[in-house]
Design a protein around this motif. Structure first.
Motif, PDB file in Angstrom:
ATOM      1  N   ARG A 327      -7.500 -10.113   0.039  1.00 34.32           N
ATOM      2  CA  ARG A 327      -6.830  -9.803   1.070  1.00 34.32           C
ATOM      3  C   ARG A 327      -5.664  -8.544   0.563  1.00 34.32           C
ATOM      4  NH1 ARG A 327      -8.768 -10.898   5.977  1.00 34.32           N
ATOM      5  NH2 ARG A 327     -10.137 -12.907   6.180  1.00 34.32           N
ATOM      6  N   PHE A 328      -5.064  -7.871   2.518  1.00 42.14           N
ATOM      7  CA  PHE A 328      -3.938  -7.139   1.209  1.00 42.14           C
ATOM      8  C   PHE A 328      -2.907  -7.776   2.052  1.00 42.14           C
ATOM      9  CE2 PHE A 328      -6.633  -3.608   1.390  1.00 42.14           C
ATOM     10  CZ  PHE A 328      -7.380  -3.413  -0.601  1.00 42.14           C
ATOM     11  N   SER A 329      -1.703  -8.026   1.192  1.00 44.70           N
ATOM     12  CA  SER A 329      -0.681  -8.984   1.809  1.00 44.70           C
ATOM     13  C   SER A 329       0.309  -7.138   2.134  1.00 44.70           C
ATOM     14  CB  SER A 329       0.100  -8.979   1.511  1.00 44.70           C
ATOM     15  OG  SER A 329       0.889  -8.340  -0.228  1.00 44.70           O
ATOM     16  N   SER A 330       0.210  -5.766   2.039  1.00 42.11           N
ATOM     17  CA  SER A 330       0.272  -4.485   1.585  1.00 42.11           C
ATOM     18  C   SER A 330       0.335  -3.551   1.090  1.00 42.11           C
ATOM     19  CB  SER A 330       2.227  -4.479   1.453  1.00 42.11           C
ATOM     20  OG  SER A 330       2.172  -4.903  -0.353  1.00 42.11           O
ATOM     21  N   VAL A 331      -0.443  -2.304   1.333  1.00 40.57           N
ATOM     22  CA  VAL A 331      -0.871  -1.048   0.736  1.00 40.57           C
ATOM     23  C   VAL A 331       0.116  -0.366   0.901  1.00 40.57           C
ATOM     24  CG1 VAL A 331      -2.294   0.467   0.545  1.00 40.57           C
ATOM     25  CG2 VAL A 331      -3.031  -1.601   1.157  1.00 40.57           C
ATOM     26  N   GLU A 332       1.034   0.775  -0.072  1.00 34.46           N
ATOM     27  CA  GLU A 332       1.459   1.448   0.007  1.00 34.46           C
ATOM     28  C   GLU A 332       1.475   2.864  -0.833  1.00 34.46           C
ATOM     29  OE1 GLU A 332       6.157   1.213   0.333  1.00 34.46           O
ATOM     30  OE2 GLU A 332       5.985   2.660  -1.728  1.00 34.46           O
ATOM     31  N   TYR A 333       1.133   3.969  -0.053  1.00 27.11           N
ATOM     32  CA  TYR A 333       1.413   5.079  -0.718  1.00 27.11           C
ATOM     33  C   TYR A 333       1.727   6.808  -0.865  1.00 27.11           C
ATOM     34  CZ  TYR A 333      -1.259   9.621  -2.064  1.00 27.11           C
ATOM     35  OH  TYR A 333      -1.779  10.743  -2.705  1.00 27.11           O
TER      36      TYR A 333
END
Length: 631
Positions: A327-333
């Protein structure tokens, strides 16, 4: 007079083009051993569907957002283009490589294969050398190709074809044309032998025999040749056919991806996607933590308590015993260039989504309740893994070692699917969100190329169209050979004095501080694009202007050297405002080393010049261009 054995040699060569048809043992006037030897002869070009082994179904949905026209980069005297990390396109002259076959199969795309066969070098050189013989028309070259493929003796060709052959081939190649040539087959020999041949072979044999007659006829028109060489309508389904969707990408052994879209057998759009230098980093638990290049960066953090085994043993990830879901806790692009152009905020999600880690060897997944959509994603990952292994096993290089680029490619594909699902579940409104999908495709390509053993991913690979064949999914449809020559003679060069002083080209040239022969502007889908080549901080002539100068014998000193950087830009106009965006790209690595952008009021040439000049100042603040050493 032509003997029956000579005829059977031709028949045997034709049979070799149809591997699904059993080889025949035909009665004749020589002993059986002679017939067997004759039936083993290959046609000049043997490339067929069985040679197209590197299709990449994973890229079927990939449509590059921006492509650089190859004609703007130019090619060497051998017709070879030097590319770098990025997307490229050219609509090139193409050629029919099978006489007596249908132009195409309805609804079928094309895959890549190498040009092969005893006559492959001669055919390749005809197409390759055509770039230095622009005065020889494409129809003339195609007629010469048909004459060679039908084994026409050089001294029986018409004067026009002999002249073309003398320009495009060397003495040794001209001499070799007669080595496998035959004359026109007498009607009585054909009548005795043809009924024993399969229908597709009879059609091709008949077409080639009639083409040899045309080759000797002075004044024979291209329409007459085409009526004999290209059968009307679509090819009928045949044993050995396979479905190749339109727009299918293939992996080229030089380390990039290529696809074909023929408008006719004489004109084909070639798209090339060259993997860029994109770095994929894993965390201590083998999950992708970041994907980054000089301008773009995707960063992922995970819920450390969420990892769960969901499938059986992985096939390509060394040391991993199972496929996991994380699972992701955060995704940033972040995309610095997109932020500069559009002023949009960073693309990000918190505490949403999940991805697979590992390339499943098969079997079923467990954990659907905890990870919605797991079954479908797991099945997709199984198919992707098999496709990767299929392509890698077909390459001449040594197989990829466990845990290398192929494994990274598998996880990048998992991540791309996860972010597509996340965007559907929790959309983030930004005008450039599609950039992250294209970025992950490029990261997948780079990882795949590493797994294929490509050295120096992101370096400038050579692209020689003349060694490429576009193969359809129908075994009885035309195979197409590619030429480096742009179709229609290519775009008109933007050379000094040829453009209006108040046009876009002149405005851009003045704004960049260079001459009209050092910058070119082209239109693609209503968007004006800018291209300029540089070396050591100095602008070089546009490739097409350079070709013109070579023809006139007026090549400026130093202008033949290769570019080390290319300036790529675009002109956008909306709401009474002109925006010019420029990028400096390292030709060797494909890296974007500097970006400049500026706006100006108005939409005329003055606004274009003002915006270009301001964008150049922004660009050169970190990337110096020009100076007293440039001229």
């Amino acid at each position: 007079m032509v003997t029956a054995s000579t005829f059977l040699a031709a028949a045997a060569a034709l049979l070799a083009q149809f591997p699904q048809i059993p080889r025949l043992r035909l009665p004749g006037r020589a002993d059986d051993l002679v017939w067997e030897r004759l039936l083993q002869r290959d046609p000049p070009i043997t490339t067929g569907l069985s040679d197209a082994l590197t299709e990449v179904p994973y890229l079927d949905d990939y449509q590059p957002a921006v492509q650089v026209p190859m004609s703007k980069l130019g090619y060497g005297s051998d017709g070879v283009y030097k590319l770098f990390g990025g997307e490229f396109t050219i609509t090139a002259e193409s050629y029919c490589l099978r006489a007596g076959a249908h132009a195409r199969a309805s609804g079928n795309g094309y895959a890549y294969a190498e040009l092969r066969g005893p006559g492959s070098e001669i055919i390749r050189h005809v197409m390759q050398h055509s770039v230095n013989a622009r005065d020889i028309s494409q129809p003339t070259i195609q007629m010469l190709v048909w004459a060679i493929l039908s084994r026409t003796k050089l001294d029986t060709m018409s004067a026009d074809l002999r002249r073309a052959a003398a320009r495009l081939l060397d003495r040794k190649e001209l001499s070799s044309l007669d080595g496998g040539a035959i004359g026109i087959i007498p009607d009585d020999v054909r009548a005795r032998i043809e009924p024993r041949l399969p229908e597709p072979v009879r059609e091709t044999l008949d077409a080639e025999n009639r083409l040899r007659g045309l080759a000797a006829r002075a004044g024979a028109t291209f329409d007459q040749w085409q009526q004999l060489a290209v059968l009307p309508g679509n090819a009928e389904p045949h044993a050995g056919d396979r479905v190749i969707p339109s727009g299918r990408w293939s992996f080229h052994q030089a380390g990039f991806f290529v696809r074909f879209d023929p408008a006719s057998f004489l004109q084909t759009r070639i798209d090339v996607s060259v993997p860029a230098a994109i770095k994929v980093t894993r965390d201590a638990r083998g999950r992708i933590a970041s994907v980054a290049d000089r301008v773009r960066q995707l960063r992922i953090a995970y819920d450390e308590q969420s990892d769960q085994t969901v499938g059986g043993a992985t096939r390509t990830v060394g040391g991993a015993a199972s496929v996991r879901a994380a699972r992701f806790s955060s995704v940033e692009y972040r995309d610095a260039d997109a932020e500069l152009r559009a002023g949009d905020p960073v693309l990000s999600w918190k505490a949403r989504g999940w991805t697979l880690v590992g390339a499943p060897a098969g079997g079923a997944a467990s954990g659907q309740a905890a990870f919605p959509g797991l079954t479908q994603r797991y099945e997709h990952a199984v198919v992707r893994t098999r496709d990767i292994e299929r392509v890698l096993s077909s390459l001449k290089r040594a197989p990829a070692a466990p845990g290398d680029g192929a494994a990274v490619a598998a996880d990048v594909a998992n991540l791309r699917e996860a972010l597509a699902a996340l965007q559907q579940e929790a959309p983030v409104k930004t005008t450039w969100r599609a950039n992250v999908d294209g970025f992950l495709v490029q990261a997948w390509e780079a990882s795949f190329a590493m797994g294929a053993g490509v050295a120096g991913v992101g370096a400038d690979p050579p692209f020689d169209p003349s060694g490429v064949v576009a193969v359809p999914g129908s075994v009885t449809a035309q195979r197409l050979g590619m030429s480096p020559r742009p179709a229609g003679g290519g775009p008109q060069p933007h050379c000094r004095g040829q453009d209006s002083a108040d046009g876009f080209e002149g405005a851009v040239a003045r704004g960049m501080g260079v001459g009209l022969d050092q910058v070119s502007v082209t239109q693609d889908g209503g968007l004006e694009k800018i291209f300029s080549r540089t070396r050591g901080g100095c602008a070089l002539p546009d490739s097409e202007c350079l070709s013109e100068a070579i023809g006139q014998g007026t090549v400026p000193a130093g202008s033949l050297q290769a570019a080390d950087y290319i300036i790529v830009g675009a002109i956008q106009q909306a709401g009474g405002t002109t925006r010019v965006t420029l990028r400096a790209v390292n030709v060797e690595t494909g890296e974007i080393v500097a970006v400049g952008m500026a706006d100006a009021a108005g939409t005329g040439p003055a606004a274009v010049q003002q915006a270009t000049s301001a964008a150049m100042k922004s660009l050169t603040s970190t990337f110096p261009l020009g100076g007293v050493g440039c001229h």
